[in-house]
Design a protein around this motif. Structure first.
Motif, PDB file in Angstrom:
ATOM      1  N   ARG B  81       1.161  -0.830  -0.156  1.00  0.00           N
ATOM      2  CA  ARG B  81      -0.363  -0.189   0.109  1.00  0.00           C
ATOM      3  C   ARG B  81       0.449   1.162   0.303  1.00  0.00           C
ATOM      4  O   ARG B  81       0.315   1.433  -0.846  1.00  0.00           O
ATOM      5  CB  ARG B  81      -0.805   0.358   1.172  1.00  0.00           C
ATOM      6  N   LEU B  82       1.965   0.855   0.908  1.00  0.00           N
ATOM      7  CA  LEU B  82       2.717   2.143   1.041  1.00  0.00           C
ATOM      8  C   LEU B  82       3.728   2.799  -0.594  1.00  0.00           C
ATOM      9  O   LEU B  82       3.741   3.806  -1.206  1.00  0.00           O
ATOM     10  CB  LEU B  82       3.589   2.132   1.892  1.00  0.00           C
ATOM     11  N   ILE B  83       3.654   1.615  -0.526  1.00  0.00           N
ATOM     12  CA  ILE B  83       4.666   1.611  -2.591  1.00  0.00           C
ATOM     13  C   ILE B  83       4.241   2.303  -3.394  1.00  0.00           C
ATOM     14  O   ILE B  83       3.941   3.316  -4.066  1.00  0.00           O
ATOM     15  CB  ILE B  83       5.110   0.708  -2.362  1.00  0.00           C
ATOM     16  N   PHE B  84       2.557   1.888  -3.373  1.00  0.00           N
ATOM     17  CA  PHE B  84       1.968   1.851  -4.416  1.00  0.00           C
ATOM     18  C   PHE B  84       1.175   3.311  -3.956  1.00  0.00           C
ATOM     19  O   PHE B  84       1.654   3.972  -5.471  1.00  0.00           O
ATOM     20  CB  PHE B  84       0.306   1.014  -4.576  1.00  0.00           C
ATOM     21  N   THR B  85       1.513   4.113  -2.624  1.00  0.00           N
ATOM     22  CA  THR B  85       0.551   5.217  -2.947  1.00  0.00           C
ATOM     23  C   THR B  85       2.210   6.624  -3.176  1.00  0.00           C
ATOM     24  O   THR B  85       1.734   7.663  -3.938  1.00  0.00           O
ATOM     25  CB  THR B  85       0.043   5.452  -1.449  1.00  0.00           C
ATOM     26  N   CYS B  86       3.493   5.548  -2.345  1.00  0.00           N
ATOM     27  CA  CYS B  86       4.466   6.984  -3.219  1.00  0.00           C
ATOM     28  C   CYS B  86       4.394   7.161  -4.674  1.00  0.00           C
ATOM     29  O   CYS B  86       5.104   7.649  -4.972  1.00  0.00           O
ATOM     30  CB  CYS B  86       5.877   5.972  -2.379  1.00  0.00           C
ATOM     31  N   CYS B  87       4.257   6.124  -5.513  1.00  0.00           N
ATOM     32  CA  CYS B  87       4.424   5.895  -6.359  1.00  0.00           C
ATOM     33  C   CYS B  87       3.235   6.496  -7.136  1.00  0.00           C
ATOM     34  O   CYS B  87       2.680   5.700  -8.647  1.00  0.00           O
ATOM     35  CB  CYS B  87       4.832   4.798  -7.271  1.00  0.00           C
ATOM     36  N   HIS B  88       2.451   6.805  -6.603  1.00  0.00           N
ATOM     37  CA  HIS B  88       0.914   7.602  -7.454  1.00  0.00           C
ATOM     38  C   HIS B  88       1.396   8.238  -8.803  1.00  0.00           C
ATOM     39  O   HIS B  88       2.449   9.112  -8.785  1.00  0.00           O
ATOM     40  CB  HIS B  88       0.132   7.508  -6.478  1.00  0.00           C
ATOM     41  N   PRO B  89       0.916   8.131 -10.279  1.00  0.00           N
ATOM     42  CA  PRO B  89       0.551   8.233 -10.620  1.00  0.00           C
ATOM     43  C   PRO B  89      -0.039  10.099 -11.132  1.00  0.00           C
ATOM     44  O   PRO B  89       0.766  10.590 -11.969  1.00  0.00           O
ATOM     45  CB  PRO B  89      -0.385   8.068 -12.021  1.00  0.00           C
ATOM     46  N   ALA B  90      -0.218  10.595 -10.177  1.00  0.00           N
ATOM     47  CA  ALA B  90      -0.994  11.936  -9.692  1.00  0.00           C
ATOM     48  C   ALA B  90       0.679  12.486  -9.156  1.00  0.00           C
ATOM     49  O   ALA B  90       0.209  13.926  -8.531  1.00  0.00           O
ATOM     50  CB  ALA B  90      -2.406  12.561  -8.515  1.00  0.00           C
ATOM     51  N   LEU B  91       1.657  12.283  -8.263  1.00  0.00           N
ATOM     52  CA  LEU B  91       2.877  12.578  -7.863  1.00  0.00           C
ATOM     53  C   LEU B  91       3.815  12.867  -8.781  1.00  0.00           C
ATOM     54  O   LEU B  91       3.701  11.509  -9.946  1.00  0.00           O
ATOM     55  CB  LEU B  91       3.399  12.046  -6.932  1.00  0.00           C
ATOM     56  N   SER B  92       4.942  13.991  -9.002  1.00  0.00           N
ATOM     57  CA  SER B  92       5.963  13.945 -10.453  1.00  0.00           C
ATOM     58  C   SER B  92       6.144  12.765  -9.581  1.00  0.00           C
ATOM     59  O   SER B  92       6.503  12.114  -8.644  1.00  0.00           O
ATOM     60  CB  SER B  92       6.187  15.054  -9.624  1.00  0.00           C
ATOM     61  N   VAL B 128       6.845  17.060   1.627  1.00  0.00           N
ATOM     62  CA  VAL B 128       6.487  17.386   2.685  1.00  0.00           C
ATOM     63  C   VAL B 128       4.508  18.225   1.369  1.00  0.00           C
ATOM     64  O   VAL B 128       3.406  18.020   1.197  1.00  0.00           O
ATOM     65  CB  VAL B 128       6.424  18.964   3.210  1.00  0.00           C
ATOM     66  N   ARG B 129       5.537  18.386   0.112  1.00  0.00           N
ATOM     67  CA  ARG B 129       4.483  18.579  -0.754  1.00  0.00           C
ATOM     68  C   ARG B 129       3.510  17.252  -1.449  1.00  0.00           C
ATOM     69  O   ARG B 129       2.457  17.789  -1.134  1.00  0.00           O
ATOM     70  CB  ARG B 129       5.029  19.276  -2.384  1.00  0.00           C
ATOM     71  N   ALA B 130       4.353  16.596  -1.832  1.00  0.00           N
ATOM     72  CA  ALA B 130       3.813  15.332  -2.527  1.00  0.00           C
ATOM     73  C   ALA B 130       2.864  14.385  -1.345  1.00  0.00           C
ATOM     74  O   ALA B 130       1.883  14.151  -1.567  1.00  0.00           O
ATOM     75  CB  ALA B 130       4.867  14.091  -2.170  1.00  0.00           C
ATOM     76  N   LYS B 131       3.384  14.972   0.404  1.00  0.00           N
ATOM     77  CA  LYS B 131       2.559  13.759   1.315  1.00  0.00           C
ATOM     78  C   LYS B 131       1.544  15.160   1.589  1.00  0.00           C
ATOM     79  O   LYS B 131       0.165  14.486   1.572  1.00  0.00           O
ATOM     80  CB  LYS B 131       2.852  14.849   2.574  1.00  0.00           C
ATOM     81  N   ARG B 132       1.402  16.881   1.020  1.00  0.00           N
ATOM     82  CA  ARG B 132       0.000  16.792   1.079  1.00  0.00           C
ATOM     83  C   ARG B 132      -1.307  16.928  -0.024  1.00  0.00           C
ATOM     84  O   ARG B 132      -1.810  17.187   0.592  1.00  0.00           O
ATOM     85  CB  ARG B 132       0.430  19.009   1.588  1.00  0.00           C
ATOM     86  N   LEU B 153       1.702  -1.188 -11.309  1.00  0.00           N
ATOM     87  CA  LEU B 153       3.242  -1.282 -11.414  1.00  0.00           C
ATOM     88  C   LEU B 153       3.894  -1.486 -12.483  1.00  0.00           C
ATOM     89  O   LEU B 153       5.163  -0.717 -11.650  1.00  0.00           O
ATOM     90  CB  LEU B 153       2.958  -2.877 -10.866  1.00  0.00           C
ATOM     91  N   ALA B 154       3.682  -1.319 -13.301  1.00  0.00           N
ATOM     92  CA  ALA B 154       4.967  -0.561 -14.675  1.00  0.00           C
ATOM     93  C   ALA B 154       5.079   0.981 -13.841  1.00  0.00           C
ATOM     94  O   ALA B 154       6.395   1.396 -14.220  1.00  0.00           O
ATOM     95  CB  ALA B 154       3.665   0.178 -15.945  1.00  0.00           C
ATOM     96  N   GLU B 155       4.095   1.312 -13.111  1.00  0.00           N
ATOM     97  CA  GLU B 155       4.741   3.527 -12.747  1.00  0.00           C
ATOM     98  C   GLU B 155       5.552   3.006 -11.553  1.00  0.00           C
ATOM     99  O   GLU B 155       6.616   3.190 -11.668  1.00  0.00           O
ATOM    100  CB  GLU B 155       3.726   3.898 -12.509  1.00  0.00           C
ATOM    101  N   VAL B 156       5.094   1.957 -10.907  1.00  0.00           N
ATOM    102  CA  VAL B 156       6.173   2.312  -9.458  1.00  0.00           C
ATOM    103  C   VAL B 156       8.036   1.088 -10.478  1.00  0.00           C
ATOM    104  O   VAL B 156       8.502   1.724  -9.877  1.00  0.00           O
ATOM    105  CB  VAL B 156       5.803   1.256  -8.478  1.00  0.00           C
ATOM    106  N   LEU B 157       7.569   0.418 -10.876  1.00  0.00           N
ATOM    107  CA  LEU B 157       9.101   0.079 -11.132  1.00  0.00           C
ATOM    108  C   LEU B 157       9.906   0.749 -12.314  1.00  0.00           C
ATOM    109  O   LEU B 157      10.889   0.905 -12.291  1.00  0.00           O
ATOM    110  CB  LEU B 157       8.735  -1.023 -12.516  1.00  0.00           C
ATOM    111  N   ALA B 158       8.467   2.105 -12.815  1.00  0.00           N
ATOM    112  CA  ALA B 158       9.925   3.147 -14.208  1.00  0.00           C
ATOM    113  C   ALA B 158      10.343   4.059 -12.815  1.00  0.00           C
ATOM    114  O   ALA B 158      11.675   4.437 -12.920  1.00  0.00           O
ATOM    115  CB  ALA B 158       8.548   3.503 -14.459  1.00  0.00           C
ATOM    116  N   VAL B 159       9.926   4.618 -11.222  1.00  0.00           N
ATOM    117  CA  VAL B 159      10.476   4.665 -10.433  1.00  0.00           C
ATOM    118  C   VAL B 159      11.926   4.225 -10.190  1.00  0.00           C
ATOM    119  O   VAL B 159      12.720   4.992  -9.790  1.00  0.00           O
ATOM    120  CB  VAL B 159       9.749   5.309  -9.155  1.00  0.00           C
ATOM    121  N   LEU B 160      11.748   3.327  -9.523  1.00  0.00           N
ATOM    122  CA  LEU B 160      12.738   2.339  -9.335  1.00  0.00           C
ATOM    123  C   LEU B 160      14.145   2.586 -10.240  1.00  0.00           C
ATOM    124  O   LEU B 160      15.300   2.107 -10.211  1.00  0.00           O
ATOM    125  CB  LEU B 160      12.065   0.613  -8.728  1.00  0.00           C
TER     126      LEU B 160
END
Lengths: 119, 377
Positions: B81-92, B128-132, B153-160
């Motif tokens: 849950r944490l990973i997918f939220t951190c790598c949500h496509p709505a965040l830069s 801070v901005r991302a959390k907000r 999942l593709a989004e998460v892998l792209a981030v990594l």
């Protein structure tokens, strides 16, 4: 949670839309109506807007209102309409925006909730 | 904890930290159903985070999170849950990277700032901005539903992958702190593999990272100059990492869902297993590039394919293939550097020189510049 979906379109496509023969435009509206139908339980408001040429902007120069012709944004995109939606979270709002049929970008913005009674 | 770590002080300290976290979380989120288990899990996670940064604990870390060892479901779901939220496509992308390193990998903002050669304040603000945005736009804290999983999942892998490249491609000078970043990215990819063992592209990405990391020590010479793959000392490649990369790829292949990371890893595997540059299986590599191009057409992949053809069919055919890419790649230094090499092979030295000069005008990277200048001299 409430969001507003701002439906925008490139100015080029907006012009094409204007120039479209009536039958073709009706067909395009069909897809839009279908979208509104599919999400009718989520949509709490919204309107299509008259084209940009009808826009008037009131600016404030040192607090003094000045009325000018045209939209306030001079960009490649123009706002064609908006819908207010009530969904559980951003993902649901995004899922709706992804199915918007015109091809124009859709901006998704959460609405500030001051606890007004639901309509 | 004490039993797992064999270090009472450390265990105590980590449990203390877990308690602190409980004090922060429980009032807002409510006390979990099994507070004791929650504390232990949190402390274990903290231990893993801490060990990762300390080489001497690497072995213990392997025990704590061995690849065969499953993650208990509740904890696993929580981390996902944490990973997918951190790598949500709505965040830069920048925010995704910083947030993932902070919240999932447990790096401090100072460590993230060092890795990205930027100020701590910049990273702190980004987080801070991302959390907000997560709070204000109501980005859900959950594992995506099956129908959106592939995309997310593709989004998460792209981030990594971006995180890994930031660290791996870093050149001399800033190398040490950035190489850690590549290791962190590989650790995160390993976490994804443990949490989603049936996702072939996660396996492929981890394999790809392992192959690259296996030769990380041979990429630079003593003076910090770049050493190309063909000139690297293969006896110093990390055979263990290569073997683990191969076994990951095999696991992925069984799932029968090929993808770009698996194919790139397979190409890297061809290089990793070749006894020498001359004895590389170029035919296989070209076939893999063809599959990759079928999935993700890209002029850069085409350029790499052309480079491989040079060793199978000669410089002439490779040059023809490269020439066709002039339009999309005119501003890419490797396009001109590759042309220069091929022209030189064909004895067209004046043209080769011009291509080198053009390549030199297109890169700021000191190691790459040094290599090009050396060829010009």
């Amino acid at each position: 949670m409430k969001y507003v979906l701002l439906f925008t379109d490139s100015k080029d496509r907006a012009r094409q839309w204007d120039a479209m023969p009536e039958a073709q435009r009706q067909a395009a509206y069909g897809a839009i109506n279908e979208w509104f139908g599919k999400y009718s339980t989520r949509i709490t408001g919204g309107h299509e807007l008259q084209p940009e040429r009808t826009a008037t902007t009131v600016r404030f120069n040192n607090g003094k209102p000045v009325v000018t012709d045209g939209p306030f944004i001079e960009g490649k995109e123009t706002i064609g309409g908006y819908a207010e939606v009530n969904v559980s979270d951003l993902d649901e709002a995004i899922a709706m925006a992804k199915e918007w049929p015109t091809g124009g970008p859709v901006e998704v913005r959460p609405v500030i909730d001051r606890g007004e009674p639901q309509r | 904890m004490v039993r797992a770590l064999g270090d009472f002080d450390l265990a105590e300290e980590l449990v203390q930290e877990a308690l602190l976290e409980a004090v922060e979380h429980w009032p807002a989120e409510g006390i979990p159903q099994k507070p004791g288990a929650w504390l232990l899990t949190t402390a274990r996670r903290k231990a893993a985070d801490r060990f990762r940064r300390q080489a001497r604990y690497r072995e213990k870390l392997a025990q704590l999170e061995g690849e065969g060892m499953g993650v208990d479901t509740a904890e696993g779901d929580d981390r996902l849950r944490l990973i997918f939220t951190c790598c949500h496509p709505a965040l830069s992308r920048e925010a995704q990277v910083a947030l993932t390193l902070r919240a999932v990998a447990g790096l401090t903002t100072a460590e993230i700032a060092r890795a990205f050669i930027t100020s701590e304040a910049t990273i702190a603000q980004r987080i801070v901005r991302a959390k907000r945005k997560i709070v204000e736009a109501n980005i859900p804290y959950r594992v995506p539903a099956a129908r959106e999983m592939a995309e997310r999942l593709a989004e998460v892998l792209a981030v990594l992958y971006l995180m890994f490249n930031e660290g791996y491609l870093a050149t001399a000078g800033t190398r040490a702190s950035r190489r850690d970043l590549a290791e962190d990215a590989a650790w995160l990819a390993g976490l994804m593999v443990r949490l989603m063992p049936e996702e072939p592209e996660a396996l492929g990405l981890l394999a790809l990272m392992r192959f690259h990391l296996a030769r990380v020590e041979t990429r630079f010479d003593e003076s910090g100059g770049l050493t190309l793959l063909q000139d690297q000392d293969r006896s110093r490649w990390d055979r263990e990492r290569i073997a683990s990369g191969i076994s990951l790829l095999k696991r992925a292949a069984v799932l029968r869902r090929p993808g770009p990371y698996q194919l790139q890893a397979a190409i890297a595997a061809c290089h990793a297993e070749a006894p020498s540059w001359q004895h590389t299986d170029w035919r296989q590599i070209i076939a893999l590039y063809d599959s990759l191009l079928a999935l993700t057409p890209s002029p850069v992949v085409q350029l790499n394919r052309a480079i491989a053809r040079r060793y199978l069919d000669g410089a002439e055919s490779a040059l023809d293939e490269v020439a066709a890419l002039a339009d999309p790649l005119d501003n890419y230094y490797l396009f001109h550097a590759t042309r220069a090499e091929l022209l030189r092979d064909l004895g067209r030295d004046a043209e080769a020189r011009r291509a080198l000069i053009r390549a030199l005008s297109l890169t700021e990277n000191p190691a790459e510049r040094a290599l090009l200048e050396h060829r010009l001299a």
